[in-house]
Design an enzyme around this catalytic site. Sequence first.
Site, mmCIF file in Angstrom:
data_model
loop_
_atom_site.group_PDB
_atom_site.id
_atom_site.type_symbol
_atom_site.label_atom_id
_atom_site.label_comp_id
_atom_site.label_asym_id
_atom_site.label_seq_id
_atom_site.Cartn_x
_atom_site.Cartn_y
_atom_site.Cartn_z
ATOM 1 N N ASP A 188 0.855 -1.188 0.000
ATOM 2 C CA ASP A 188 0.000 0.000 0.000
ATOM 3 C C ASP A 188 0.896 1.244 0.000
ATOM 4 O O ASP A 188 2.125 1.155 0.125
ATOM 5 C CB ASP A 188 -0.867 -0.053 1.261
ATOM 6 C CG ASP A 188 -2.034 0.921 1.225
ATOM 7 O OD1 ASP A 188 -2.272 1.542 0.168
ATOM 8 O OD2 ASP A 188 -2.718 1.041 2.264
ATOM 9 N N ASP A 196 -18.137 -32.164 -70.819
ATOM 10 C CA ASP A 196 -19.027 -31.345 -70.004
ATOM 11 C C ASP A 196 -20.463 -31.770 -70.293
ATOM 12 O O ASP A 196 -20.742 -32.539 -71.222
ATOM 13 C CB ASP A 196 -18.789 -29.876 -70.355
ATOM 14 C CG ASP A 196 -19.397 -28.909 -69.342
ATOM 15 O OD1 ASP A 196 -19.911 -29.368 -68.306
ATOM 16 O OD2 ASP A 196 -19.362 -27.690 -69.606
#
Length: 1744
Positions: A491, A1382
């Site tokens: 602190d 295709d």
Amino acid sequence: MGKKRFSSLEATLLVLFLLMTVVAITMIVLFLTGEPGVVTEEPSDEFVPLCPNIPPSDRVDCFPDHGASKLKCEQRGCCWSPRDETNTPWCYFPTNHGYTAELVEQPSSYVMTAQLSRMASPTLFGADIKKLSFHAEMQTNNRLRFKIFDPQNKRFEVPHEHVPTVTNNPSSPISETLEITNKPFGLVVRRRENKKVLFDTTFAPLVFADQYLQLSAKLPSHNIYGLGEHVHTRYRHDTNWRTWPIFTRDAFPNGGTHNLYGHYPFFLCLENETGKSFGVFLMNSNAMEVTLQPAPAVTYRTIGGILDFYILIGNTPEDVVHEFLELIGRPVIPPYWSLGFQLSRWNYGNLSVVKETVERNRAVGLPYDVQYTDIDYMEDKKDFTYDKVKFAELPQFSEYLSAKGQKYILILDPAVATSKRVGNTPYESYDRGTKVNAWVTESDGKTPLIGEVWPGETVFPDYTSQNCINWWTDEYLRFYQEVKHDGLWIDMNEVANFKQGSSKGCVDNALNYPPYTPKILDELMYSKTLCMDAKQAWGNHYDVHSLYGYSMVLASEKALQQVFGRNRSLILTRSSFPGVGKYSGHWLGDNGANWNDIKWAIPGMLEFGLFGVPYIGADICGFFGDSPEELCRRWMQVGAFYPFSRNHNAEGYAAQDPAAYGADSLLVNSSRHYLKIRYTLLPYLYTLFYKAHTKGDTVVRPVLHEFYNDSATWEVDRQFLWGKHLLISPVLDPNVDRLRAYMPDAVWYDYETMERLRDRKMHVELHLPGDKLGLHIRGGGILPTQRPDVTTTYSRRNPMGLIVALDDNKQAAGELFWDDGDSRETVKNGNYLHYSFSFTDWVLTMKVTHAGYTDPNTLNFDDIAILGLPDAPSSISVTEVNTESGANITSTLTNDQIFHDVAKEVLFLRNLSLSLGKTYVLKWEDRRFDCHPENNPTEAKCLERGCIWKTSTVDRVPWCFYPEDYGYTSATPILTSSGITVDITRTKRYRSSGRPGSPHIDKLRVEIRYHTADMLQFKIFDPTNNRYEVPVPLSIPETPETDETKRHYKVSISNNPFGIQVIRKRTGTTLWDSSMPGFTFSDMFIQISTRLSSEFVYGFGETEHPSFKHDLNYHTWGMFSKDQPPGYKMNCYGVHPFYMGLETTTDAHGVLLLNSNAMDVTFLPVPALTYRTIGGILDFYMILGPTPEMVVQQYTALVGRPVLPAYWSLGFQLCRYGYANDSEIQNLYRDMKEAGIPYDVQYADIDYMDRQLNFVLDPEFKKLPQLVNNMREEGMRFIFILDPAISGNETDYYPAFERGKAADVFIKWPRELSDDIVWGKVWPDFPNVTVNESLDWETQVQRYRAYTAFPDFFRTQTARWWHQEIADFYMNITKFDGLWIDMNEPASFVHGTVDGKCLGNPLLENPPYMPPLESRHLGLNHKTLCMNSEQILSDGKRVSHYDVHSLYGWSHTKPTYDALLNITGKRGIVVTRSTYPSSGKWAGHWLGDNAASWDQLYKSIIGMMEFSLFGIPYTGADICGFFNKAEYEMCLRWMQLGAFYPYSRNHNGKGNPRQDPVAWDAKFANASRDVMNIRYTLLPYLYTLMFEAHTKGSTVIRPLLHEFVTDRITWGIHNQFLWGPALLISPALEKGLSEVRGYLPAARWYDFHTARDVGVRERWHMMPTPLTHINLHIRGGYIVPWQKPERNTFLSRKNPLGLIVALSDSGTAEGSFFWDDGEGIDTVARRQYLQTYFTAQSVSSRAN
């Protein structure tokens, strides 16, 4: 000549000239040498400020100090314009203040530098620095750093502990993010992907003086969060001219704008609803202030150091926090006990009172882990002492607490008393510190600075000094040996001083009284702290003041390591700086017992989450003042959800620990209740801290971080989240029992009632009486829990559980981190347990992902609650997954373990005893097999079918389902050594299937054949009628496997209902169990269901799937070949009824249904699978792997190994539908050569044909044959398209039709109906018409398209005719090297036939059951032939098109391949659109007519991986998309990905802009060239993979799971793939990506581009991916052959070869190389090839 005499005027001018020369030379020298210049004063009369009409919101204050006036403003060279708006500056900067940028350079792509020169203008505070340096660098893709500093004088810079250790990893050029303007100097930071401006300093000048630095920047939004430490009454900043000082200070957090304990010049800005955000961090520790103004803009004013900015860019707010914490250090995981509740107060008076407090709170059963003592425990408040009178038994206090499982924390302040101890004895801590010079000194650097704090006269440790750190560590160790404790609270470390500066005061100098003082509290630099000229090891206190607490934390961490060793312990600090969270937590300081402070704590916690300090909380009930019961009760409720949960109050006020309010008080009962909830959820909270520690996630989370797309959340700060999934809504006002709370857009469940809230994305009113707060779980989360107790010591011994909160999709996920709760670095050392939880498809998976810790308490998961479950399951199975032995154990929960609360929709599972540390799978058994798969079921229809009707609220769950015994029963099986035969009979107790026209077949035969040890066949058919069977030949061994001991499977038959079970012997896993209800076998509808071995299923096609792994949540996929571009749940070109299943044991198997009729498959979450087909028989083949790769090898051994393509076909290829003429192709070829882009194959689509007629050249392409020859001479290859449909409307002789008609090759009606051809329409036009392409499609087909006939390729005469037509084309019109076939589904532009009238049985066109096919309402003949058309198999058998439709492309492929090889004499390649199992023997495949969109980009990977399973490795998608306009970034990313398609072709559609690599810009072309060079470099490796596919059946495009099947993360990965085993491709697949999140499995991986070991494995990794980059990694342990690339393979094959040797961890590597002539026919069969094997071993590994 006489001497020149100068006149007086000339002499004067000469002197002036000489003086000017001296000045000029001096200036030149200064310029050249760069010596600094300092401006002390500039003549204002020469400066004219430019003051345009700047909007008031954009003004930047030129007079931030007091006393502004017009005169003083103009003396600063600024603009004066009074306003009546509050706070708007009257004196503001002109546009000609600041600096100019010179010598702007980019020494590298990632760095930008400049020299800055101050523009002539008056000074604000003197000592402006004239010459500055600017240095900017892209440190990562998301982190930009820029510094502005004095190049000649070293100024203070923050000596950060973590930042210098951060690794830079740039890959994005800085120019994409940063721009510089020159005069005046300014910079603009943009978001790279959208160029949005984030940080723009160009609107205000830079000021850089010795003690005043200022920079302003405009921001893109007002959503600004952070800056600290202050009390911000709201989390979102007010931008209305608010100024916040930053300078650490011991002050009360009472709601003012003053500076508090910490120093945080960091903010986050949310840009908008997208969530995109960025952060700005100024690394500067000097006193400063930050002003926010309405522009919106920010202004920094600091009085020292340098300007050192980091701009952190993220896609979400959480991303920004991740970036910030990566920079400053991710937070520590606190010890588990520190997450318990804690009690403290300042001045208990004596230890007896402390113990009384402990005992009364124990007595009420309050969960409570930690007790504190404040400075009153000390002797005269001296550090490292204790009061031997009032706290005489303190040395035993820790033992007293630990006896009940509690912990003790004590306080230490930094200030050290100079006075003697009691009895005039030496204060040895002070004496030892003085001896080693541990103190902060006065300005002389010698004399300790004297101040005053709690113990009286004090000195102040200098924690930046190593002597001090050593002293502090030693003192702490000495004290710990005297007074044991568990953690440290520090602190007063701002640093606080009760004297102003020192006991002597502070001298008058520029440090103590700088020219400008920011608006700090008292506006006095040394107020309540030290003199600024005090000396510390890091520098003047003026510079390091705000680092005092930070340095104390670093020193304390050293001390705690010394004392606690391997234990984690805890530090709690008041003062902090960015990076402190790596070691410490924080509390919000000395608040007050009032209703404001309870509110303001939430923004404070949220801010410290941003700052990287997640262990945060406020003093519960308030520090100062007596706390009223209601306030303290409400505070205890919300404080139970503070990460740091401590009740603490001050000296002289009434006790406020919960028990002090009465043992049976509402406060105690409420506190106990919510603390028990806290303790229940501690495993979840602890896991959040793990995620904070490992990723940088926030723990306490702002609501906006999860719901940023909802602007209503941007200001929510009276509620907060724990992580993603727990919402806390506390009562924060007096006399309130109803709370208006915001519930964001998600499913929410009340935690206490478990009921689902009805409302969302709105404010709701919560009834919260005095003992309640709002607590809600978000749907989608799985929260780990533990039965609570009064301390964590005890609770950690209790059983665990899960809360599963389901979201809208009935899914949830979560995780658990678990270790011993106390040891240091458990993550780093791997000493932990990690679970991944998921609930999806009615399966709860509890998977151990890391098993480095075994809990000594033998914990179990006992209880699981599933919220949001409307229906109870029939049963729940629990499987313990044994990862060691592979033998799983499955059991079923008993009824007393399952309880379903119907009203609350909550399922409780109890008494489970699932051991912590083991993996479990819980499966919901709800066997609803759909009895009405058609649309619109009703109860009446359901009951008519003899089925069960039961509604459900769960999406897609069938309401009509079969009874359990619906199906067939079996007779006695006939068992032989080679198989089983059994007759089965339909159970007639139930009604018909409800499909008129499809009568049931009551008696069937089942034949099971054991073909090999790893393959079996089971066939179900009508023994009395010869039904259609697929005429595709398979490679089946001539003799079965009759030795039961060699077979890896066992088969059994169940009787009622009939079913086949196939079990893998080794593991006991059931691979197939068709004893499911609903088996149906009728003439035109067959259905069979099987239970699957797991939810991991891959395959079935051809359909666009959004993921590689199938979603088993009642999804149905139709299969029937069709001209249908890729789309979700649209049946496409091919049919592949094959899947691979992964078992939980990591084994794999495959299943093929050999059936070519229209069909569908439905997945069920059981897990189960339902097949439905509308004809033929059931003919299944199962292969047992057991690895995924072996499954594919066995499957291709069955259906045929893939063709080995020609080497050149692995080169890059170009095509488009829409070339206007041969010149376009010629020009393209020229441009590609000039760009140097490798390129091997050019195509011509149907444009080259005259009126789209096969084998006929269009006049616009008359020069094409010569172009083809020219290109081929240069090593190029050419491929032409051929469609099957042949025009029958020609007015001139058309050989293809006439010869075909003569040979009877075209499909006709059955003879009994007509002898006519079944006419369709495809591309060929009528002769002599002009097509108006502006008309709609249907009109064009009707008016212009010719009648076409379709060859029946099953017939041998058709193959001969087709060969002849191709040969004529090759010999007489143009050469080619490959063929592209295709439209062979077959496709037609009319439905059925030209007039739409199909002859024969209408049920064939619209069968009794129609699978969910595209346009199914229009019948099976939609866009194709009539189903009653007749085809003739090679054996002469006549079949309907209904049965063989999906085989058309398959039948077309082999004759085309045979013709190509025979005619060209070389291998070539055939590419086909429609495929069926075994098509890969002859052809490759492209994924069809995709779209130019990002989703098609990533789905192409899924498609390729599926075709790898199907045995067609030569696969790819049309790069950049076929339909629609390609976008630049997408196309470039697709070029990068497409460079790693086996079939790599860029192809787009008619009417769209070109998208070939040279159609864009030079950057695109260069990037394409670079990536194609990589492909060509690696072609020897790719060709070798193709050889291995051809000979062994191995995959080429390989899912990660094939190589890393034991790593279950790979089971769900489809955005990365491998080339074989050795090359990992991780492409960018989304718009705007600058980095890719990729997974690196357990191997050593080398970055292909840098050859560096990336050092990452078994985890996700962010890979920088600038626009011109694709991530490639070579796997250690492999040798990859390569060859120098060229512009085509004809040239590259002549270049030298090389090897990439990537050593494994053991220092070894291996590989192989296949080489032949690249185009010879059957070179493998004829053994005309080279194959070489390589091995490598490092010297060091041999030595070992």
